[in-house]
Design a protein around this motif. Structure first.
Motif, PDB file in Angstrom:
ATOM      1  N   SER A 103       0.840  -1.193   0.000  1.00 13.07           N
ATOM      2  CA  SER A 103       0.000   0.000   0.000  1.00 13.07           C
ATOM      3  C   SER A 103       0.872   1.237   0.000  1.00 13.07           C
ATOM      4  N   THR A 104       0.323   2.312  -0.540  1.00 12.30           N
ATOM      5  CA  THR A 104       1.016   3.592  -0.500  1.00 12.30           C
ATOM      6  C   THR A 104       0.603   4.406   0.720  1.00 12.30           C
ATOM      7  N   LEU A 105      -0.298   3.860   1.527  1.00 13.27           N
ATOM      8  CA  LEU A 105      -0.841   4.583   2.669  1.00 13.27           C
ATOM      9  C   LEU A 105      -0.124   4.217   3.965  1.00 13.27           C
ATOM     10  N   THR A 106       0.271   5.202   4.727  1.00 10.55           N
ATOM     11  CA  THR A 106       0.967   4.932   5.987  1.00 10.55           C
ATOM     12  C   THR A 106       0.080   4.168   6.975  1.00 10.55           C
ATOM     13  N   THR A 107      -1.214   4.377   6.883  1.00 14.98           N
ATOM     14  CA  THR A 107      -2.133   3.761   7.840  1.00 14.98           C
ATOM     15  C   THR A 107      -2.259   2.256   7.674  1.00 14.98           C
ATOM     16  N   ARG A 108      -1.737   1.736   6.563  1.00 19.12           N
ATOM     17  CA  ARG A 108      -1.823   0.295   6.303  1.00 19.12           C
ATOM     18  C   ARG A 108      -0.704  -0.490   6.968  1.00 19.12           C
ATOM     19  N   TYR A 109       0.209   0.185   7.610  1.00 15.98           N
ATOM     20  CA  TYR A 109       1.400  -0.499   8.112  1.00 15.98           C
ATOM     21  C   TYR A 109       1.430  -0.570   9.625  1.00 15.98           C
ATOM     22  N   GLU A 110       1.714  -1.761  10.086  1.00 14.54           N
ATOM     23  CA  GLU A 110       1.710  -2.024  11.516  1.00 14.54           C
ATOM     24  C   GLU A 110       3.080  -1.792  12.155  1.00 14.54           C
ATOM     25  N   TYR A 111       4.111  -2.071  11.400  1.00 12.60           N
ATOM     26  CA  TYR A 111       5.466  -2.005  11.956  1.00 12.60           C
ATOM     27  C   TYR A 111       6.283  -0.935  11.238  1.00 12.60           C
ATOM     28  N   TRP A 112       7.023  -0.163  12.027  1.00  9.72           N
ATOM     29  CA  TRP A 112       7.824   0.952  11.506  1.00  9.72           C
ATOM     30  C   TRP A 112       9.212   0.947  12.123  1.00  9.72           C
ATOM     31  N   GLY A 113      10.177   1.392  11.322  1.00  9.25           N
ATOM     32  CA  GLY A 113      11.493   1.650  11.857  1.00  9.25           C
ATOM     33  C   GLY A 113      11.578   3.067  12.393  1.00  9.25           C
ATOM     34  N   GLN A 114      12.746   3.411  12.911  1.00  8.12           N
ATOM     35  CA  GLN A 114      12.937   4.721  13.536  1.00  8.12           C
ATOM     36  C   GLN A 114      13.391   5.784  12.539  1.00  8.12           C
ATOM     37  N   GLY A 115      13.776   5.356  11.350  1.00 11.95           N
ATOM     38  CA  GLY A 115      14.167   6.297  10.309  1.00 11.95           C
ATOM     39  C   GLY A 115      15.669   6.486  10.191  1.00 11.95           C
ATOM     40  N   THR A 116      16.095   6.836   8.991  1.00 10.69           N
ATOM     41  CA  THR A 116      17.492   7.166   8.737  1.00 10.69           C
ATOM     42  C   THR A 116      17.534   8.415   7.859  1.00 10.69           C
ATOM     43  N   GLN A 117      18.412   9.328   8.194  1.00  7.20           N
ATOM     44  CA  GLN A 117      18.459  10.630   7.519  1.00  7.20           C
ATOM     45  C   GLN A 117      19.247  10.534   6.216  1.00  7.20           C
TER      46      GLN A 117
END
Length: 122
Positions: A103-117
């Protein structure tokens, strides 16, 4: 504990390349779609690229098509984002996510990383 950990971000000149990695731990994500999003300062988090659980299907944002490639190595529970021909407008915090469907929607995702710049100098 389920974790997604991104790495590979950094500073690169316009036209350069970076490869981001997202390693999963705590469970097997081999049956999950894996997706990259990004968020620039003051902007909404936006879809970048996604890959199906089998790796047989991918989808990209128009802004990165032909420059970015998403891939996965399930033996390593890892997904990659190869970014070539980087532009200043690609600068953002890049997040990986895992979910049951592509999905292109953020709301469809249960698991997330912390991000990398990712920073791109002109």
């Amino acid at each position: 504990q389920v974790q997604l950990v991104e790495s590979g971000g950094g500073l690169v000149q316009a036209g350069g390349s970076l490869r981001l990695s997202c390693a999963a731990s705590g469970r097997a994500f081999s049956t999950y779609a894996r997706t990259w999003f990004r968020q620039a300062p003051g902007k909404e988090r936006e879809f970048v690229a996604t890959i199906s659980w089998s790796g047989g299907a991918t989808n990209y944002a128009d802004s990165v098509k032909g420059r970015f490639t998403i891939s996965r190595a399930d033996a390593k529970n890892t997904v990659y984002l190869q970014m070539n021909s980087l532009k200043p407008e690609d600068a953002a915090v890049y997040y990986c996510a895992a979910g049951n469907i592509m999905s292109t929607l953020t709301t469809r995702y249960e698991y997330w990383g912390q991000g990398t710049q990712v920073t791109v100098s002109s």
